[in-house]
Design a protein around this motif. Structure first.
Motif, PDB file in Angstrom:
ATOM      1  N   ILE A  67       0.833  -1.206   0.000  1.00  0.00           N
ATOM      2  CA  ILE A  67       0.000   0.000   0.000  1.00  0.00           C
ATOM      3  C   ILE A  67       0.864   1.250   0.000  1.00  0.00           C
ATOM      4  CG2 ILE A  67      -1.622   1.328   1.423  1.00  0.00           C
ATOM      5  CD1 ILE A  67      -2.933  -1.340   2.171  1.00  0.00           C
ATOM      6  N   VAL A  68       1.951   1.247   0.772  1.00  0.00           N
ATOM      7  CA  VAL A  68       2.866   2.399   0.783  1.00  0.00           C
ATOM      8  C   VAL A  68       3.480   2.597  -0.594  1.00  0.00           C
ATOM      9  CG1 VAL A  68       5.072   3.227   1.715  1.00  0.00           C
ATOM     10  CG2 VAL A  68       3.336   2.308   3.250  1.00  0.00           C
ATOM     11  N   MET A  69       3.877   1.519  -1.249  1.00  0.00           N
ATOM     12  CA  MET A  69       4.464   1.627  -2.593  1.00  0.00           C
ATOM     13  C   MET A  69       3.441   2.134  -3.605  1.00  0.00           C
ATOM     14  SD  MET A  69       6.870  -1.763  -2.714  1.00  0.00           S
ATOM     15  CE  MET A  69       7.679  -1.379  -4.264  1.00  0.00           C
ATOM     16  N   ILE A  70       2.187   1.724  -3.460  1.00  0.00           N
ATOM     17  CA  ILE A  70       1.147   2.195  -4.378  1.00  0.00           C
ATOM     18  C   ILE A  70       0.874   3.672  -4.153  1.00  0.00           C
ATOM     19  CG2 ILE A  70      -1.312   1.986  -4.938  1.00  0.00           C
ATOM     20  CD1 ILE A  70      -1.013  -1.046  -4.447  1.00  0.00           C
ATOM     21  N   PHE A  71       0.893   4.142  -2.890  1.00  0.00           N
ATOM     22  CA  PHE A  71       0.693   5.565  -2.625  1.00  0.00           C
ATOM     23  C   PHE A  71       1.837   6.404  -3.191  1.00  0.00           C
ATOM     24  CE2 PHE A  71      -2.545   4.593   0.655  1.00  0.00           C
ATOM     25  CZ  PHE A  71      -3.497   5.515   0.240  1.00  0.00           C
ATOM     26  N   ASN A  72       3.065   5.894  -3.145  1.00  0.00           N
ATOM     27  CA  ASN A  72       4.207   6.633  -3.691  1.00  0.00           C
ATOM     28  C   ASN A  72       4.202   6.657  -5.213  1.00  0.00           C
ATOM     29  OD1 ASN A  72       5.292   7.412  -1.254  1.00  0.00           O
ATOM     30  ND2 ASN A  72       6.517   5.551  -1.059  1.00  0.00           N
ATOM     31  N   ASN A  73       3.801   5.552  -5.818  1.00  0.00           N
ATOM     32  CA  ASN A  73       3.764   5.453  -7.282  1.00  0.00           C
ATOM     33  C   ASN A  73       2.560   4.594  -7.650  1.00  0.00           C
ATOM     34  OD1 ASN A  73       4.217   5.277 -10.002  1.00  0.00           O
ATOM     35  ND2 ASN A  73       6.093   4.070  -9.842  1.00  0.00           N
ATOM     36  N   THR A  74       1.521   5.213  -8.191  1.00  0.00           N
ATOM     37  CA  THR A  74       0.283   4.481  -8.478  1.00  0.00           C
ATOM     38  C   THR A  74       0.454   3.423  -9.562  1.00  0.00           C
ATOM     39  OG1 THR A  74      -0.400   6.196 -10.024  1.00  0.00           O
ATOM     40  CG2 THR A  74      -1.191   6.366  -7.754  1.00  0.00           C
ATOM     41  N   LYS A  75       1.502   3.511 -10.366  1.00  0.00           N
ATOM     42  CA  LYS A  75       1.727   2.530 -11.426  1.00  0.00           C
ATOM     43  C   LYS A  75       2.707   1.437 -11.011  1.00  0.00           C
ATOM     44  CE  LYS A  75       0.760   5.866 -15.028  1.00  0.00           C
ATOM     45  NZ  LYS A  75       1.260   6.563 -16.205  1.00  0.00           N
ATOM     46  N   SER A  76       3.020   1.349  -9.734  1.00  0.00           N
ATOM     47  CA  SER A  76       3.988   0.383  -9.232  1.00  0.00           C
ATOM     48  C   SER A  76       3.412  -1.034  -9.293  1.00  0.00           C
ATOM     49  CB  SER A  76       4.380   0.725  -7.795  1.00  0.00           C
ATOM     50  OG  SER A  76       5.178  -0.293  -7.263  1.00  0.00           O
ATOM     51  N   VAL A  77       4.008  -1.855 -10.151  1.00  0.00           N
ATOM     52  CA  VAL A  77       3.575  -3.242 -10.294  1.00  0.00           C
ATOM     53  C   VAL A  77       3.988  -4.047  -9.060  1.00  0.00           C
ATOM     54  CG1 VAL A  77       3.815  -5.326 -11.696  1.00  0.00           C
ATOM     55  CG2 VAL A  77       3.692  -3.098 -12.795  1.00  0.00           C
TER      56      VAL A  77
END
Length: 133
Positions: A67-77
């Motif tokens: 979730i933290v990675m998605i908040f930082n970069n919404t296109k993070s696979v």
């Protein structure tokens, strides 16, 4: 000489089918009513995968990181994969810690439940089965 196999229904048996559905439903209701379901996910705080005990806190970690990675970069696979793995780990840990026990019941009730289940399933199967001529 005709070796072809002809299959057809002996005759439509809708009453038997619906009686079978009713018996099966009553039998399953009585059987499931005697089951006690409990979970130790919240009480013990650990679940087991193979021979390894894992604390429930560790199952939430991939979800939080994802979730933290998605908040930082919404296109993070990688973040989406970690979030999915986290949700799956939580679901697996809950399912693996569920305990199902059959409550104390009389032999007559147990035989009655099994008779309804097996008899209802038999009526359903017989009404749907194809007969060979």
């Amino acid at each position: 000489m005709n070796n072809s196999k002809n299959y057809n229904r002996k005759g439509p048996k809708p009453p038997n089918f619906f009686i079978g559905i009713g018996l099966l439903g009553i039998g399953l209701f009585l059987f499931f009513n005697q089951l006690t379901v409990s979970s130790s996910w919240f009480s013990y705080g650990m679940f087991r995968i193979g021979g390894i005990w894992i604390s429930n806190g560790w199952t939430v970690l991939p979800l939080v990181i994802g979730i933290v990675m998605i908040f930082n970069n919404t296109k993070s696979v990688v973040g989406k994969i970690l979030a999915i793995i986290g949700v799956l780990l939580i679901l697996v840990s809950i399912v693996t810690t569920v305990h199902i026990r059959l409550s104390r019941t009389s032999l007559f009730s147990y035989i009655l439940m099994l008779t309804f289940i097996i008899g209802g399933a038999n009526l359903i199967f017989k009404s749907l089965a194809l007969k060979r001529n």
